[in-house]
Write an enzyme that holds these catalytic residues in place. Structure first.
Site, PDB file in Angstrom:
ATOM      1  CB  CYS A  68      -0.910  -0.027   1.223  1.00 30.74           C
ATOM      2  SG  CYS A  68      -1.785   1.502   1.549  1.00 30.74           S
ATOM      3  CB  CYS A  71       0.302   1.686   4.226  1.00 33.58           C
ATOM      4  SG  CYS A  71      -1.420   1.174   4.088  1.00 33.58           S
TER       5      CYS A  71
END
Length: 183
Positions: A68, A71
C-alpha cells in the site's frame, strides 16, 4: 595489430573502472536507505491486539498492507507519533493480507487502506479514518482520544488503496493483493 590490442586494453580498463564506480555508487545508495521506516518493522514493534484490548489504554489500530503506497507514505510520520504517544496510546498494526485478521477486517468494515480505528480505554471503537491523514489530523485525534473527548477528525478520508474482493470462490474474499488500486 598492436594498436588494436592497446585500444582494446584501454576500452577494457575504462569499462572496469566504470563498473567499479557504479558498484560503489549502488552500495552507498543502498546504505542510505537503511534509515527509512519499514511497515514490517513497525508492525513487529506494535502492541498485540489482545494486549491492547485489555490494558486500559486507548488504542489506534491501523489496517495496512506492505504494498500500500498510502501506508508507506504515512509510515515515517506514524513512527514519530508512536514515539511521542507510545506511553499513552497502544499502536496496533494489522496486515490485511494476513487472514488471521479477517474477523477484525469484517468487524471494522475495512474496504480501503490505510484504515485507522480509534478505540477508547474500555475497548470500544469510537471513530475511524480512512486513507492518508496529515500528521496534524492524527495528532489532534490522538490528543482527543487520550483526553476522552470527541475526535475532531473522526470520519476523515484521504487517499487510499482500495480492497476489492476476488471473484474466485475458493479464495478468501479479502484476498486482494493482486488487485490493489490507488484511489
Amino acid at each position: 595489430m598492436s594498436e588494436i590490442v592497446n585500444v582494446n586494453r584501454i576500452r577494457n580498463t575504462i569499462i572496469a573502472f566504470a563498473a567499479i564506480a557504479l558498484s560503489i555508487a549502488i552500495f552507498f545508495g543502498f546504505q542510505t536507505q537503511t534509515g527509512s521506516v519499514s511497515l514490517e518493522a513497525q508492525a513487529k514493534e506494535s502492541t498485540p491486539i489482545e494486549v491492547a484490548m485489555n490494558n486500559g489504554k486507548p488504542t489506534l489500530t491501523e489496517f495496512y498492507a506492505d504494498w500500500c503506497t498510502s501506508c508507506q507514505a504515512m509510515a515515517p510520520e506514524l513512527a514519530q507519533l508512536k514515539q511521542k504517544y507510545g506511553d499513552s496510546v497502544n499502536f496496533v498494526m494489522l496486515n490485511v493480507d494476513n487472514n488471521k485478521w479477517l474477523p477484525e477486517i469484517l468487524r471494522y468494515r475495512v474496504d480501503g487502506i490505510p484504515h485507522f480505528v480509534f478505540i477508547d480505554d474500555q475497548g470500544k471503537a469510537i471513530a475511524q479514518t480512512i486513507g492518508e491523514q496529515p500528521p496534524s489530523v492524527m495528532e489532534a485525534n490522538l490528543n482527543a482520544l487520550i483526553d476522552h473527548e470527541t475526535l475532531p477528525y473522526a470520519a476523515s478520508t484521504g487517499q487510499t488503496s482500495e480492497l476489492k474482493p476476488t471473484s474466485n470462490p475458493t479464495t478468501d474474499p479479502r484476498s486482494h493483493s493482486s488487485q490493489a488500486k490507488s484511489g
